[in-house]
Design an enzyme around this catalytic site. Structure first.
Site, PDB file in Angstrom:
ATOM      1  N   TYR A 121       0.865  -0.700  -0.156  1.00 32.18           N
ATOM      2  CA  TYR A 121      -0.113  -0.153  -0.150  1.00 32.18           C
ATOM      3  C   TYR A 121       1.052   1.158  -0.215  1.00 32.18           C
ATOM      4  CZ  TYR A 121      -3.185   3.650   1.683  1.00 32.18           C
ATOM      5  OH  TYR A 121      -3.870   5.207   1.379  1.00 32.18           O
ATOM      6  N   TRP A 128      -4.953   0.633  10.179  1.00 33.43           N
ATOM      7  CA  TRP A 128      -4.945   0.123   9.184  1.00 33.43           C
ATOM      8  C   TRP A 128      -4.521  -0.792   9.164  1.00 33.43           C
ATOM      9  CZ3 TRP A 128      -7.667   2.548   5.343  1.00 33.43           C
ATOM     10  CH2 TRP A 128      -6.985   2.420   4.203  1.00 33.43           C
ATOM     11  N   GLU A 159     -11.204   4.637   5.415  1.00 28.96           N
ATOM     12  CA  GLU A 159     -10.583   5.528   5.594  1.00 28.96           C
ATOM     13  C   GLU A 159     -11.560   5.590   7.264  1.00 28.96           C
ATOM     14  OE1 GLU A 159      -7.806   6.672   6.803  1.00 28.96           O
ATOM     15  OE2 GLU A 159      -6.681   5.617   4.660  1.00 28.96           O
TER      16      GLU A 159
END
Length: 187
Positions: free
Chosen positions: A16, A46, A38
């Site tokens: 990512y 995350w 998010e």
């Protein structure tokens, strides 16, 4: 050359970081995906959200905005039970809610991207941090965008979430300046 430390040798996080984080993107479907993910992250790591990303794509038809705007509570309950997503029902409801608001924004601004990128005059903010620890959790701009989105009816878009979102869609480049992925180091 030193790189950003936050991926912590997690391959999913590293990929990512290398391929998406802080890369400018103006595709509404991708922007909706990042807004959703998010928002789902709020209060979680995350890495947890990234590990569920494929399930989110499956559940929400690759983040098709029109499809998501038409989901019923029963549909969302089914997704909650049968898909490997964050089980917080209000976060799942925010997917539908935010899709509906995005459709209104698209009518007004031609795209959700145009609306968001206008906050930075359609130019990426490039920071030059020496270390990950210098990267802020929120900024005055993320507070402003968060407040403006709340007024339009968006959910799960606080200023910290909004700053992470700005990084996710590349409105800001927060790679440390010695990272190969910092805009100044790309060839």
């Amino acid at each position: 050359m030193h790189t950003c430390l936050w991926p912590n040798n997690n391959q999913l996080m590293q990929t990512y970081h290398d391929e998406e984080w802080c890369v400018p993107n103006s595709e509404d479907q991708y922007i909706f995906e990042m807004l959703t993910l998010e928002g789902a992250q709020s209060g979680l790591s995350w890495s947890i959200v990234l590990s569920k990303r494929d399930s989110y794509k499956e559940a929400f038809h690759n983040f098709d905005i029109t499809y998501c705007s038409k989901l019923t509570d029963a549909d969302l309950e089914y997704i909650k039970v049968h898909n490997n997503v964050i089980k917080h029902f209000s976060k799942l409801q925010s997917v539908r809610n935010n899709a509906k608001v995005i459709l209104k924004v698209q009518d007004e601004f031609k795209s959700f991207s145009n609306f968001l990128w206008s906050y930075v005059d359609f130019k990426q903010i490039v920071n030059n941090w020496d270390a990950d620890t210098q990267i802020p959790a929120q900024t005055e701009l993320s507070k402003q965008i968060s407040n403006d989105l709340k007024k339009r009816g968006f959910k799960f878009i606080g200023p910290v979430t909004m700053y992470s979102f700005m990084q996710a869609i590349g409105m800001v480049d927060d790679h440390i300046k010695t990272c190969a992925y910092h805009v100044s180091n790309k060839k």
